[in-house]
Scaffold this motif. Structure first.
Motif, mmCIF file in Angstrom:
data_model
loop_
_atom_site.group_PDB
_atom_site.id
_atom_site.type_symbol
_atom_site.label_atom_id
_atom_site.label_comp_id
_atom_site.label_asym_id
_atom_site.label_seq_id
_atom_site.Cartn_x
_atom_site.Cartn_y
_atom_site.Cartn_z
ATOM 1 N N UNK A 1 12.900 4.856 4.408
ATOM 2 C CA UNK A 1 12.157 4.774 3.147
ATOM 3 C C UNK A 1 11.210 3.574 3.165
ATOM 4 N N UNK A 2 11.698 2.446 3.654
ATOM 5 C CA UNK A 2 10.879 1.238 3.717
ATOM 6 C C UNK A 2 9.690 1.433 4.648
ATOM 7 N N UNK B 1 1.096 -0.093 2.538
ATOM 8 C CA UNK B 1 0.907 -1.484 2.897
ATOM 9 C C UNK B 1 2.196 -2.290 2.940
ATOM 10 N N UNK B 2 2.088 -3.467 3.552
ATOM 11 C CA UNK B 2 3.257 -4.325 3.742
ATOM 12 C C UNK B 2 3.877 -4.754 2.426
ATOM 13 N N UNK C 1 9.271 -3.561 7.256
ATOM 14 C CA UNK C 1 8.104 -3.399 6.381
ATOM 15 C C UNK C 1 6.879 -4.085 6.969
ATOM 16 N N UNK C 2 7.063 -5.285 7.498
ATOM 17 C CA UNK C 2 5.943 -6.024 8.089
ATOM 18 C C UNK C 2 5.391 -5.277 9.300
ATOM 19 N N UNK C 3 6.284 -4.796 10.148
ATOM 20 C CA UNK C 3 5.850 -4.055 11.342
ATOM 21 C C UNK C 3 5.158 -2.754 10.954
ATOM 22 N N UNK D 1 0.383 0.750 9.453
ATOM 23 C CA UNK D 1 -0.309 1.488 8.406
ATOM 24 C C UNK D 1 -1.770 1.087 8.283
ATOM 25 N N UNK D 2 -2.071 -0.211 8.480
ATOM 26 C CA UNK D 2 -3.458 -0.659 8.424
ATOM 27 C C UNK D 2 -4.301 0.047 9.474
#
Length: 208
Positions: free
Chosen positions: A27-28, A36-37, A168-170, A175-176
């Motif tokens: 989900x995350x 986005x992050x 999430x950061x990865x 995603x960017x």
């Protein structure tokens, strides 16, 4: 208080558990990739908040009711599954803006946070996990059982939050890249929605 040996063993087990991709991780990642992050982190925080609620439930014994009542377990399970499928269908049907980097994100961090709390709270497997797992590391001779359960639950929540932030950061960085490619962007919502639906079906098919 909990002795250091027990606490170290518990932390090692939990670290192995939270870094193995599961529903919360997926989900995350899905949220971070599509929105986005910041939204991914908000999802992770929402999941952690839901785990705090499950910790409280385990401590006061509400989880025990869920464990012994097949009807209540089924009701909560299917509500949670239906909610995940609902989110998936919405993501599949939602029209994606032509340029996400120039406009608003598909979902706000606040909304992602609230949805993550609800999705986590409505997962009876999490309630049963806390009920079955936490007591394994409680030693009555070390003092208050309630205090020990509280400490174990808080540690689980913090380690789980740390893992979802990492994911999430990865995933946010990935995603960017995806949002700069229109061909990928066109199908991104459908992929994310498919993940939600798959998680909902998986939850619905789980046995007690």
């Amino acid at each position: 208080m909990i002795d250091l040996t027990t606490l170290a063993a518990y932390a090692a087990v939990v670290l192995g558990f939270v870094f193995i991709p599961g529903p919360a991780t997926l989900l995350t990642i899905a949220r971070a990739t599509s929105s986005g992050t910041k939204v991914g982190i908000a999802t992770g925080v929402g999941i952690a908040a839901g785990d705090v609620i499950h910790t409280f439930m385990a401590i006061v014994g509400i989880s025990a009711i869920i464990a012994t009542s097949a009807l209540l377990f089924s009701i909560i399970k299917y509500i949670g599954a239906a909610y995940l499928v609902y989110l998936g269908i919405r993501a599949i049907l939602e029209r994606t803006p032509a340029n996400l980097t120039a406009g608003a994100l598909p979902i706000s961090a606040g909304k992602a946070f609230r949805q993550a709390i609800l999705a986590e709270v409505l997962n009876p497997k999490t309630a049963l996990f806390f009920l079955a797992f936490l007591p394994q590391f409680v030693v009555p001779e070390n003092g208050s059982v309630m205090l020990q359960l509280t400490m174990l639950g808080i540690l689980f929540v913090l380690l789980g939050l740390g893992s979802t932030v990492v994911f999430a950061v990865c995933a946010g960085g990935l995603g960017n890249f995806l949002r700069r490619n229109p061909a990928v962007l066109k199908w991104q919502g459908k992929v994310v929605g498919g993940i939600y639906c798959a998680l909902g079906v998986r939850l619905a098919l789980q046995e007690r």
